[in-house]
Design a protein around this motif. Sequence first.
Motif, PDB file in Angstrom:
ATOM      1  N   PHE A  17       0.824  -1.206   0.000  1.00  0.00           N
ATOM      2  CA  PHE A  17       0.000   0.000   0.000  1.00  0.00           C
ATOM      3  C   PHE A  17       0.859   1.258   0.000  1.00  0.00           C
ATOM      4  N   SER A  18       0.649   2.111  -0.968  1.00  0.00           N
ATOM      5  CA  SER A  18       1.407   3.363  -1.020  1.00  0.00           C
ATOM      6  C   SER A  18       0.830   4.402  -0.069  1.00  0.00           C
ATOM      7  N   ASP A  19      -0.401   4.183   0.390  1.00  0.00           N
ATOM      8  CA  ASP A  19      -1.074   5.167   1.229  1.00  0.00           C
ATOM      9  C   ASP A  19      -1.350   4.690   2.659  1.00  0.00           C
ATOM     10  N   ILE A  20      -0.796   3.546   3.041  1.00  0.00           N
ATOM     11  CA  ILE A  20      -1.003   3.019   4.387  1.00  0.00           C
ATOM     12  C   ILE A  20       0.352   2.742   5.030  1.00  0.00           C
ATOM     13  N   ALA A  21       0.567   3.355   6.174  1.00  0.00           N
ATOM     14  CA  ALA A  21       1.806   3.123   6.921  1.00  0.00           C
ATOM     15  C   ALA A  21       1.829   1.692   7.431  1.00  0.00           C
ATOM     16  N   ALA A  22       3.014   1.150   7.612  1.00  0.00           N
ATOM     17  CA  ALA A  22       3.141  -0.220   8.106  1.00  0.00           C
ATOM     18  C   ALA A  22       2.427  -0.387   9.441  1.00  0.00           C
ATOM     19  N   SER A  23       2.485   0.626  10.275  1.00  0.00           N
ATOM     20  CA  SER A  23       1.861   0.545  11.592  1.00  0.00           C
ATOM     21  C   SER A  23       0.332   0.483  11.522  1.00  0.00           C
ATOM     22  N   GLU A  24      -0.225   0.765  10.357  1.00  0.00           N
ATOM     23  CA  GLU A  24      -1.678   0.771  10.191  1.00  0.00           C
ATOM     24  C   GLU A  24      -2.191  -0.404   9.358  1.00  0.00           C
ATOM     25  N   LEU A  25      -1.340  -1.374   9.067  1.00  0.00           N
ATOM     26  CA  LEU A  25      -1.741  -2.509   8.238  1.00  0.00           C
ATOM     27  C   LEU A  25      -2.733  -3.430   8.935  1.00  0.00           C
ATOM     28  N   GLY A  26      -2.664  -3.504  10.253  1.00  0.00           N
ATOM     29  CA  GLY A  26      -3.587  -4.356  11.001  1.00  0.00           C
ATOM     30  C   GLY A  26      -3.550  -5.789  10.517  1.00  0.00           C
ATOM     31  N   ASP A  27      -4.718  -6.365  10.286  1.00  0.00           N
ATOM     32  CA  ASP A  27      -4.820  -7.765   9.863  1.00  0.00           C
ATOM     33  C   ASP A  27      -4.930  -7.937   8.347  1.00  0.00           C
ATOM     34  N   ARG A  28      -4.559  -6.914   7.585  1.00  0.00           N
ATOM     35  CA  ARG A  28      -4.634  -7.032   6.122  1.00  0.00           C
ATOM     36  C   ARG A  28      -3.753  -8.195   5.663  1.00  0.00           C
ATOM     37  N   THR A  29      -4.229  -8.872   4.636  1.00  0.00           N
ATOM     38  CA  THR A  29      -3.495 -10.022   4.114  1.00  0.00           C
ATOM     39  C   THR A  29      -3.029  -9.763   2.696  1.00  0.00           C
ATOM     40  N   ILE A  30      -2.151 -10.640   2.262  1.00  0.00           N
ATOM     41  CA  ILE A  30      -1.648 -10.627   0.897  1.00  0.00           C
ATOM     42  C   ILE A  30      -1.622 -12.077   0.426  1.00  0.00           C
ATOM     43  N   ASN A  31      -1.919 -12.295  -0.825  1.00  0.00           N
ATOM     44  CA  ASN A  31      -1.836 -13.631  -1.395  1.00  0.00           C
ATOM     45  C   ASN A  31      -0.607 -13.653  -2.296  1.00  0.00           C
ATOM     46  N   LEU A  32       0.476 -14.195  -1.786  1.00  0.00           N
ATOM     47  CA  LEU A  32       1.751 -14.167  -2.497  1.00  0.00           C
ATOM     48  C   LEU A  32       1.657 -14.902  -3.833  1.00  0.00           C
ATOM     49  N   LYS A  33       2.133 -14.256  -4.869  1.00  0.00           N
ATOM     50  CA  LYS A  33       1.990 -14.772  -6.233  1.00  0.00           C
ATOM     51  C   LYS A  33       2.787 -16.045  -6.502  1.00  0.00           C
ATOM     52  N   ASN A  34       3.843 -16.275  -5.764  1.00  0.00           N
ATOM     53  CA  ASN A  34       4.674 -17.441  -6.060  1.00  0.00           C
ATOM     54  C   ASN A  34       4.256 -18.675  -5.243  1.00  0.00           C
ATOM     55  N   HIS A  35       2.994 -18.713  -4.804  1.00  0.00           N
ATOM     56  CA  HIS A  35       2.429 -19.863  -4.101  1.00  0.00           C
ATOM     57  C   HIS A  35       1.180 -20.332  -4.849  1.00  0.00           C
ATOM     58  N   HIS A  36       0.850 -21.604  -4.734  1.00  0.00           N
ATOM     59  CA  HIS A  36      -0.334 -22.135  -5.387  1.00  0.00           C
ATOM     60  C   HIS A  36      -1.592 -21.805  -4.600  1.00  0.00           C
ATOM     61  N   ALA A  37      -2.638 -21.496  -5.336  1.00  0.00           N
ATOM     62  CA  ALA A  37      -3.963 -21.244  -4.769  1.00  0.00           C
ATOM     63  C   ALA A  37      -3.868 -20.251  -3.605  1.00  0.00           C
ATOM     64  N   ASP A  38      -4.477 -20.601  -2.481  1.00  0.00           N
ATOM     65  CA  ASP A  38      -4.454 -19.717  -1.319  1.00  0.00           C
ATOM     66  C   ASP A  38      -3.347 -20.064  -0.335  1.00  0.00           C
TER      67      ASP A  38
ATOM     68  N   GLY B   7      -0.456 -19.051  -0.340  1.00  0.00           N
ATOM     69  CA  GLY B   7       0.376 -17.870  -0.124  1.00  0.00           C
ATOM     70  C   GLY B   7      -0.316 -16.782   0.659  1.00  0.00           C
ATOM     71  N   LYS B   8      -1.548 -17.032   1.052  1.00  0.00           N
ATOM     72  CA  LYS B   8      -2.287 -16.009   1.788  1.00  0.00           C
ATOM     73  C   LYS B   8      -1.748 -15.906   3.212  1.00  0.00           C
ATOM     74  N   THR B   9      -1.297 -14.707   3.568  1.00  0.00           N
ATOM     75  CA  THR B   9      -0.725 -14.484   4.887  1.00  0.00           C
ATOM     76  C   THR B   9      -0.939 -13.036   5.303  1.00  0.00           C
ATOM     77  N   LYS B  10      -0.849 -12.796   6.591  1.00  0.00           N
ATOM     78  CA  LYS B  10      -0.932 -11.421   7.080  1.00  0.00           C
ATOM     79  C   LYS B  10       0.338 -10.684   6.659  1.00  0.00           C
ATOM     80  N   ILE B  11       0.154  -9.487   6.149  1.00  0.00           N
ATOM     81  CA  ILE B  11       1.296  -8.696   5.703  1.00  0.00           C
ATOM     82  C   ILE B  11       2.256  -8.444   6.862  1.00  0.00           C
ATOM     83  N   ASN B  12       1.697  -8.182   8.053  1.00  0.00           N
ATOM     84  CA  ASN B  12       2.575  -7.859   9.180  1.00  0.00           C
ATOM     85  C   ASN B  12       3.262  -9.082   9.778  1.00  0.00           C
ATOM     86  N   GLU B  13       3.048 -10.264   9.188  1.00  0.00           N
ATOM     87  CA  GLU B  13       3.767 -11.462   9.625  1.00  0.00           C
ATOM     88  C   GLU B  13       4.823 -11.916   8.623  1.00  0.00           C
ATOM     89  N   LEU B  14       4.989 -11.164   7.548  1.00  0.00           N
ATOM     90  CA  LEU B  14       6.039 -11.445   6.569  1.00  0.00           C
ATOM     91  C   LEU B  14       7.324 -10.755   7.039  1.00  0.00           C
TER      92      LEU B  14
END
Length: 152
Positions: free
Chosen positions: A87-108, A110-117
């Motif tokens: 996110f270009s408009d969200i500080a890391a401290s404000e990510l909360g529980d937002r997730t990302i589905n990493l492209k180099n994983h199959h199906a779901d 790669g889905k993980t919390k951004i703040n746990e990467l």
Amino acid sequence: MVNGPYTDQDRWEEESGFSPFTMATVIAALLAGAELADLNDEKDFANYFRETADCWNDTIDHRTYVTDTTLAKKHGVDGYYIRINPFSDIAASELGDRTINLKNHHADHGKTKINELISVDALVLVRFGLRVAKDSIIVNILKVTDKELKFV
């Protein structure tokens, strides 16, 4: 320099966003460019490159350092750097529980919390001279990395 230190494709997760490694790399490149500009008597370019590098360096923590997360509490640290903030408009401290589905994983898978990467490669900030090794933020990332990667 059109997009700033935002990358369209991070080298590991193939994701776009702010990454400590990519930010450190472009900052180091700007500083190297400033040195070359100085050697070629291009003082205005040299100053512009240094000012831009300083500005971007000042935003690394804002963009990629998370605090008060479950993982930070688990390991007794204030926080740590994350691999990518898409996110270009969200500080890391404000990510909360937002997730990302990493492209180099199959199906779901790669889905993980951004703040746990966790960003192991944030140590490049020390290698490139942008942070000191004893900085508490650097020490925190080492503690989290060591504890998460340790096999008994």
